[in-house]
Design a protein around this motif. Structure first.
Motif, mmCIF file in Angstrom:
data_model
loop_
_atom_site.group_PDB
_atom_site.id
_atom_site.type_symbol
_atom_site.label_atom_id
_atom_site.label_comp_id
_atom_site.label_asym_id
_atom_site.label_seq_id
_atom_site.Cartn_x
_atom_site.Cartn_y
_atom_site.Cartn_z
ATOM 1 N N LEU A 103 13.398 3.289 -17.142
ATOM 2 C CA LEU A 103 12.964 4.153 -18.245
ATOM 3 C C LEU A 103 13.421 5.599 -18.051
ATOM 4 C CD1 LEU A 103 9.295 2.888 -18.745
ATOM 5 C CD2 LEU A 103 11.254 2.460 -20.253
ATOM 6 N N GLY A 104 13.873 5.928 -16.843
ATOM 7 C CA GLY A 104 14.218 7.312 -16.555
ATOM 8 C C GLY A 104 13.007 8.215 -16.548
ATOM 9 N N LYS A 105 11.852 7.656 -16.190
ATOM 10 C CA LYS A 105 10.597 8.402 -16.216
ATOM 11 C C LYS A 105 9.976 8.440 -14.824
ATOM 12 C CE LYS A 105 7.700 7.518 -19.510
ATOM 13 N NZ LYS A 105 6.810 6.784 -20.447
ATOM 14 N N ARG A 106 9.163 9.443 -14.602
ATOM 15 C CA ARG A 106 8.468 9.592 -13.314
ATOM 16 C C ARG A 106 7.587 8.382 -13.025
ATOM 17 N NH1 ARG A 106 6.991 13.730 -9.828
ATOM 18 N NH2 ARG A 106 4.858 13.765 -9.056
ATOM 19 N N GLU A 107 6.959 7.870 -14.045
ATOM 20 C CA GLU A 107 6.052 6.729 -13.888
ATOM 21 C C GLU A 107 5.989 5.973 -15.196
ATOM 22 O OE1 GLU A 107 1.959 9.245 -14.631
ATOM 23 O OE2 GLU A 107 3.287 9.748 -12.950
ATOM 24 N N VAL A 108 5.480 4.758 -15.156
ATOM 25 C CA VAL A 108 5.257 3.988 -16.374
ATOM 26 C C VAL A 108 3.836 4.245 -16.870
ATOM 27 C CG1 VAL A 108 5.173 1.690 -17.413
ATOM 28 C CG2 VAL A 108 6.923 2.222 -15.697
ATOM 29 N N PHE A 116 -1.467 4.821 -2.577
ATOM 30 C CA PHE A 116 -1.371 4.129 -1.286
ATOM 31 C C PHE A 116 -2.645 4.308 -0.459
ATOM 32 C CE2 PHE A 116 2.999 4.768 -2.690
ATOM 33 C CZ PHE A 116 3.490 3.473 -2.578
ATOM 34 N N SER A 117 -2.652 3.699 0.713
ATOM 35 C CA SER A 117 -3.835 3.666 1.581
ATOM 36 C C SER A 117 -5.032 3.083 0.842
ATOM 37 C CB SER A 117 -4.151 5.069 2.123
ATOM 38 O OG SER A 117 -3.087 5.531 2.937
ATOM 39 N N GLY A 118 -4.770 2.042 0.064
ATOM 40 C CA GLY A 118 -5.829 1.315 -0.624
ATOM 41 C C GLY A 118 -6.286 1.902 -1.930
ATOM 42 N N HIS A 119 -5.748 3.063 -2.339
ATOM 43 C CA HIS A 119 -6.165 3.671 -3.602
ATOM 44 C C HIS A 119 -5.792 2.795 -4.803
ATOM 45 C CE1 HIS A 119 -7.567 7.739 -2.334
ATOM 46 N NE2 HIS A 119 -6.929 7.379 -1.233
ATOM 47 N N HIS A 120 -4.826 1.909 -4.623
ATOM 48 C CA HIS A 120 -4.443 1.002 -5.707
ATOM 49 C C HIS A 120 -5.585 0.095 -6.137
ATOM 50 C CE1 HIS A 120 -4.180 -1.844 -2.357
ATOM 51 N NE2 HIS A 120 -3.272 -1.065 -1.792
ATOM 52 N N SER A 121 -6.526 -0.158 -5.249
ATOM 53 C CA SER A 121 -7.607 -1.101 -5.554
ATOM 54 C C SER A 121 -8.948 -0.421 -5.796
ATOM 55 C CB SER A 121 -7.738 -2.117 -4.410
ATOM 56 O OG SER A 121 -6.549 -2.884 -4.298
ATOM 57 N N LYS A 122 -8.957 0.906 -5.803
ATOM 58 C CA LYS A 122 -10.198 1.624 -6.073
ATOM 59 C C LYS A 122 -10.428 1.755 -7.573
ATOM 60 C CE LYS A 122 -10.242 4.208 -1.744
ATOM 61 N NZ LYS A 122 -10.278 5.552 -1.100
ATOM 62 N N GLY A 123 -11.643 2.094 -7.947
ATOM 63 C CA GLY A 123 -11.959 2.266 -9.371
ATOM 64 C C GLY A 123 -11.811 0.972 -10.126
ATOM 65 N N ALA A 124 -10.922 0.980 -11.108
ATOM 66 C CA ALA A 124 -10.733 -0.199 -11.960
ATOM 67 C C ALA A 124 -9.911 -1.285 -11.280
ATOM 68 C CB ALA A 124 -10.071 0.218 -13.270
ATOM 69 N N GLY A 125 -9.345 -0.992 -10.117
ATOM 70 C CA GLY A 125 -8.597 -2.021 -9.386
ATOM 71 C C GLY A 125 -7.156 -2.142 -9.841
ATOM 72 N N ILE A 127 -5.020 -2.703 -12.116
ATOM 73 C CA ILE A 127 -4.984 -2.862 -13.567
ATOM 74 C C ILE A 127 -3.616 -2.599 -14.185
ATOM 75 C CG2 ILE A 127 -7.437 -2.354 -13.876
ATOM 76 C CD1 ILE A 127 -6.596 0.530 -14.592
ATOM 77 N N ASN A 128 -2.658 -2.145 -13.398
ATOM 78 C CA ASN A 128 -1.331 -1.909 -13.965
ATOM 79 C C ASN A 128 -0.253 -2.211 -12.928
ATOM 80 O OD1 ASN A 128 -0.865 0.532 -12.348
ATOM 81 N ND2 ASN A 128 -2.310 1.556 -13.723
ATOM 82 N N ALA A 129 0.980 -2.199 -13.363
ATOM 83 C CA ALA A 129 2.089 -2.592 -12.499
ATOM 84 C C ALA A 129 2.264 -1.639 -11.327
ATOM 85 C CB ALA A 129 3.384 -2.664 -13.314
ATOM 86 N N GLU A 130 2.005 -0.339 -11.523
ATOM 87 C CA GLU A 130 2.151 0.601 -10.414
ATOM 88 C C GLU A 130 1.122 0.335 -9.320
ATOM 89 O OE1 GLU A 130 4.619 3.673 -12.973
ATOM 90 O OE2 GLU A 130 2.748 2.691 -13.512
ATOM 91 N N ARG A 131 -0.083 0.021 -9.688
ATOM 92 C CA ARG A 131 -1.098 -0.302 -8.674
ATOM 93 C C ARG A 131 -0.711 -1.582 -7.920
ATOM 94 N NH1 ARG A 131 -7.051 1.601 -9.626
ATOM 95 N NH2 ARG A 131 -6.646 3.705 -10.375
ATOM 96 N N GLN A 132 -0.225 -2.560 -8.642
ATOM 97 C CA GLN A 132 0.205 -3.794 -7.992
ATOM 98 C C GLN A 132 1.399 -3.551 -7.074
ATOM 99 O OE1 GLN A 132 0.865 -6.400 -11.360
ATOM 100 N NE2 GLN A 132 -1.214 -6.032 -12.115
ATOM 101 N N ARG A 133 2.314 -2.674 -7.506
ATOM 102 C CA ARG A 133 3.484 -2.370 -6.687
ATOM 103 C C ARG A 133 3.088 -1.626 -5.419
ATOM 104 N NH1 ARG A 133 8.702 -4.206 -5.830
ATOM 105 N NH2 ARG A 133 10.144 -2.458 -5.483
ATOM 106 N N ALA A 134 2.157 -0.690 -5.509
ATOM 107 C CA ALA A 134 1.698 0.035 -4.327
ATOM 108 C C ALA A 134 1.132 -0.925 -3.288
ATOM 109 C CB ALA A 134 0.654 1.082 -4.720
#
Length: 345
Positions: A103-108, A116-125, A127-134
């Protein structure tokens, strides 16, 4: 078929961008004996037939629009696959966010370098591709470093370019070491990469480099190589020293580096972080103000509703200002010069 395609062209980045949502794992061996494994889209592992004591991760594209490091890493991977570069160390190369690169973008959806360091699974868990990728990238790095029980030297160099220009074009962020001394040898290596400005973090973070440092004891850095530009508009000559030095590390041809001298470096310590608390957050300086710019004491930096943020210390400089971050995230980092000679090992 993929193996032969990569042997012929070396275009792993193109393969990654053609399959941003995933690649089936595969493995093959080059004619020089280097074992190659594709673990996922954007994740490629190399193990030469004989290798030293260094386990090296090169990552790029954590932010999809930071193209110069992506081009640099793609060239290294291409030269390994086409056998122009003979490795002497184990290597894992990561193209962090293929969908954002396309996309040529900083993020989707969300800033990958805050997950990282588990922040991908905090809060809503997850819920998106960036969290899953982390989460996946953490697993891949753990898999790479857990190759053997024998003590080995671990490195992770997470290569970026900054949104805006900088008084110092290239600089590195040294993750918080929880009281451990900074490594003189790594500062010497950064200088060989033409990186003479180093920012010392003073707290835990959700960045990729902090994850590798804290979870795996790696010498890890976020390295900013310049300013964000589109593909094809990077002057790669500006990164020649970093490219040459990284390749020398990978091939065990790194010469003896000049000894650390504090006069050769600009060292900064984090003084405070200014976090965005409301949608009314506003920066009170021009959009093109460079990183490491300083202002007189009392200068208004930002407002957030009724809150005012002003310069508090002589020499205090701003870095990474971004009013568009999500609420709760850092909008400006304020830093001050520091001497570290007594705290090196």
């Amino acid at each position: 078929m993929i193996a032969q395609q990569l042997r012929d062209s070396g275009e792993f980045l193109a393969l990654t961008l053609a399959h941003p949502d995933g690649l089936s794992p595969c493995h093959f061996t080059l004619s020089n004996g280097t074992h190659v494994e594709i673990w996922d889209t954007g994740v490629i592992y190399f193990q030469p037939p004989q290798y030293g004591q260094h386990d090296i991760v090169l990552s790029c594209g954590i932010h999809g629009n930071e193209t110069a490091p992506i081009e640099l890493c793609a060239d290294i991977v291409r030269d390994i696959l086409t056998e122009k570069l003979l490795l002497a160390e184990r290597l894992l190369v990561l193209f962090g966010n293929p969908a954002a690169i396309n996309l040529g973008k900083r993020e989707v959806t969300e800033n990958l370098n805050r997950l990282f360091s588990g922040h991908h699974s905090k809060g809503a868990g997850l819920i998106n591709a960036e969290r899953q990728r982390a989460k996946a990238l953490e697993i891949y790095v753990s898999r790479f470093y857990q190759h053997t029980e024998q003590p080995r030297q671990r490195y992770l160099y997470d290569l970026h370019t900054a949104i805006r220009g900088s008084r110092f074009e290239k600089f590195a962020v040294y993750p918080y070491l929880h009281g451990q001394p900074w490594r003189k040898q790594q500062l010497e290596f950064l200088a060989a990469c033409d990186v003479h400005t180093v920012l010392l973090m003073q707290s835990a973070a959700s960045t990729f480099s902090y994850y590798a440092s804290n979870a795996h004891g790696a010498d890890a850095f976020t390295i900013e190589l310049g300013k964000v530009r589109p593909f094809g508009q990077n002057d790669m000559r500006r990164f020649a020293q970093a490219n040459t030095t990284l390749r020398a590390l990978l091939t065990a041809t790194l010469p003896e580096l000049p000894a650390f001298e504090s006069i050769d470096f600009n060292i900064y310590d984090v003084y405070r972080a200014i976090n965005k608390q409301t949608q009314d957050f506003k920066l009170h300086f021009a959009d093109d103000v460079e990183n490491f710019t300083s202002y007189p004491i009392g200068t208004l930096l930002a407002t957030d509703g009724d809150i005012e943020y002003r310069v508090e210390r002589e020499g205090e400089a701003l870095i990474f200002p971004n009013a568009k971050v999500a609420i709760g995230q850092r909008a400006i980092l304020m830093v001050v010069p520091k001497s570290i000679t007594a705290h090196l090992k």
